[in-house]
Scaffold this motif. Structure first.
Motif, PDB file in Angstrom:
ATOM      1  N   HIS A 169      17.706  46.731  45.348  1.00 28.66           N
ATOM      2  CA  HIS A 169      16.477  46.923  45.146  1.00 28.66           C
ATOM      3  C   HIS A 169      15.650  45.392  44.946  1.00 28.66           C
ATOM      4  O   HIS A 169      14.556  45.394  45.158  1.00 28.66           O
ATOM      5  N   GLY A 170      16.473  44.481  44.151  1.00 34.15           N
ATOM      6  CA  GLY A 170      15.914  43.170  44.180  1.00 34.15           C
ATOM      7  C   GLY A 170      15.545  42.645  45.309  1.00 34.15           C
ATOM      8  O   GLY A 170      14.638  41.928  45.771  1.00 34.15           O
ATOM      9  N   PHE A 171      16.614  42.721  46.454  1.00 31.96           N
ATOM     10  CA  PHE A 171      16.384  42.037  47.945  1.00 31.96           C
ATOM     11  C   PHE A 171      15.151  42.957  48.713  1.00 31.96           C
ATOM     12  O   PHE A 171      14.309  42.270  49.165  1.00 31.96           O
ATOM     13  N   SER A 188       4.791  42.268  40.463  1.00 34.78           N
ATOM     14  CA  SER A 188       5.928  42.227  41.681  1.00 34.78           C
ATOM     15  C   SER A 188       7.048  41.180  41.370  1.00 34.78           C
ATOM     16  O   SER A 188       7.937  41.445  41.581  1.00 34.78           O
ATOM     17  N   LEU A 189       6.466  39.958  41.022  1.00 35.72           N
ATOM     18  CA  LEU A 189       7.323  38.961  40.611  1.00 35.72           C
ATOM     19  C   LEU A 189       8.454  39.310  39.410  1.00 35.72           C
ATOM     20  O   LEU A 189       9.409  39.222  39.535  1.00 35.72           O
ATOM     21  N   ALA A 190       7.848  39.899  38.527  1.00 28.70           N
ATOM     22  CA  ALA A 190       8.934  40.549  37.386  1.00 28.70           C
ATOM     23  C   ALA A 190       9.733  41.433  37.793  1.00 28.70           C
ATOM     24  O   ALA A 190      11.078  41.363  37.563  1.00 28.70           O
ATOM     25  N   VAL A 196       5.495  44.758  32.086  1.00 30.00           N
ATOM     26  CA  VAL A 196       5.655  46.150  32.586  1.00 30.00           C
ATOM     27  C   VAL A 196       6.589  46.214  33.853  1.00 30.00           C
ATOM     28  O   VAL A 196       7.460  46.763  34.134  1.00 30.00           O
ATOM     29  N   GLY A 197       6.335  45.187  34.959  1.00 35.87           N
ATOM     30  CA  GLY A 197       7.163  44.926  35.961  1.00 35.87           C
ATOM     31  C   GLY A 197       8.623  44.632  35.417  1.00 35.87           C
ATOM     32  O   GLY A 197       9.673  45.182  35.951  1.00 35.87           O
ATOM     33  N   LEU A 198       8.853  43.848  34.413  1.00 36.96           N
ATOM     34  CA  LEU A 198      10.275  43.401  33.920  1.00 36.96           C
ATOM     35  C   LEU A 198      10.992  44.862  33.423  1.00 36.96           C
ATOM     36  O   LEU A 198      12.094  45.188  33.680  1.00 36.96           O
TER      37      LEU A 198
END
Length: 274
Positions: free
Chosen positions: A28-30, A139-141, A191-193
């Motif tokens: 999912h990270g990719f 999105s970055l997190a 929140v993203g993290l």
């Protein structure tokens, strides 16, 4: 798109189970990385090519070449049959609890995708040049968190990780509610993290429900979470129209709190069984 996502998540879950590895969160990270790179380079390439059909054709050809080269790594994989038959109710209830967690997170993700910029503009009164920073930080997190999610899942277990992650998400939303640009954008990042690892863990849990085939579990979760991602922003928009966008994010904070209590209950229940 949905069938493609179901296939990929089913394949990833199957590889995890057959090879004894943790790769769901990284996969999912990719996906997150691809979204960031695609959005950054897509418009640039489109401006150079000046032909949408040629642009898409090049991408499709590249995907086909990559898949042809790599298919030997996964093409032979076959989904397993459940070891024993289990009553339908005993299969549905665990999936329902897992799906509810996924639904809560995807409702929130959809709301952030659709409403974060407007929230920064209308509620925080941020200059229009910077209103995209909220979703960019989120999105970055998400990408950062997902590349560390597999090692955390192996160390903590899925339910403990979801408990901690949903709590982090709540803390992030509390910062979002503070009417200050720095706190709000930082809140979206936090929140993203928190959210980054929850959906991968939901898929991992669904693929390991006793008596349920991997593909069936993943399909059930995918259907539920996709509904949440689509319907969530609409509901939040209705609340914003009726009262205010600030209230919508207060509702989201309460909504995510439900995910925390469910995950904490499951985590404590699993400990008591040991």
């Amino acid at each position: 798109g949905s069938s493609y996502a179901i296939s990929l998540n089913s394949l990833t879950a199957t590889i995890e189970k057959q090879d004894g590895v943790y790769i769901m969160s990284g996969s999912h990270g990719f996906w997150s990385l691809g979204g960031m790179v695609g959005s950054a380079t897509g418009s640039f390439i489109a401006a150079l090519v000046h032909n949408p059909i040629l642009h898409i054709s090049i991408l499709v050809l590249a995907i086909l070449i990559i898949q042809t080269k790599l298919k030997a790594q996964y093409f032979f994989r076959k989904g397993e049959q459940p070891e024993k038959a289990i009553h339908k109710r005993n299969k549905i209830m665990p999936l329902f609890v897992i799906a509810l967690i996924g639904l809560i997170v995807m409702v929130s993700e959809g709301a952030i995708a659709d409403w974060s910029a407007l929230y920064l503009k209308k509620i925080i009164l941020l200059d229009i040049k910077y209103i995209g920073f909220g979703y960019s930080a989120f999105s970055l997190a998400m990408m950062i968190g997902r590349f560390s999610g597999d090692s955390l899942s192996k160390k903590l277990g899925s339910w403990q990780l979801i408990t901690y992650s949903s709590l982090i998400g709540i803390l992030g939303f509390l910062l979002v509610l503070i009417l200050n640009p720095i706190f709000t954008i930082s809140g979206f990042f936090i929140v993203g993290l928190g959210f980054s690892v929850i959906v991968p863990e939901v898929y991992r849990l669904a693929s390991n429900v006793a008596g349920v085939k991997t593909a069936e579990g993943v399909s059930f979760i995918a259907a539920t979470t996709n509904i949440g991602f689509l319907v969530g922003p609409v509901i939040l928009g209705f609340i914003a129209e009726f009262k205010s966008l600030h209230l919508s994010f207060i509702v989201l904070t309460i909504w995510v709190s439900l995910a925390f209590f469910i995950a904490f209950w499951k985590y404590r229940r699993n400990i008591d069984r040991k």
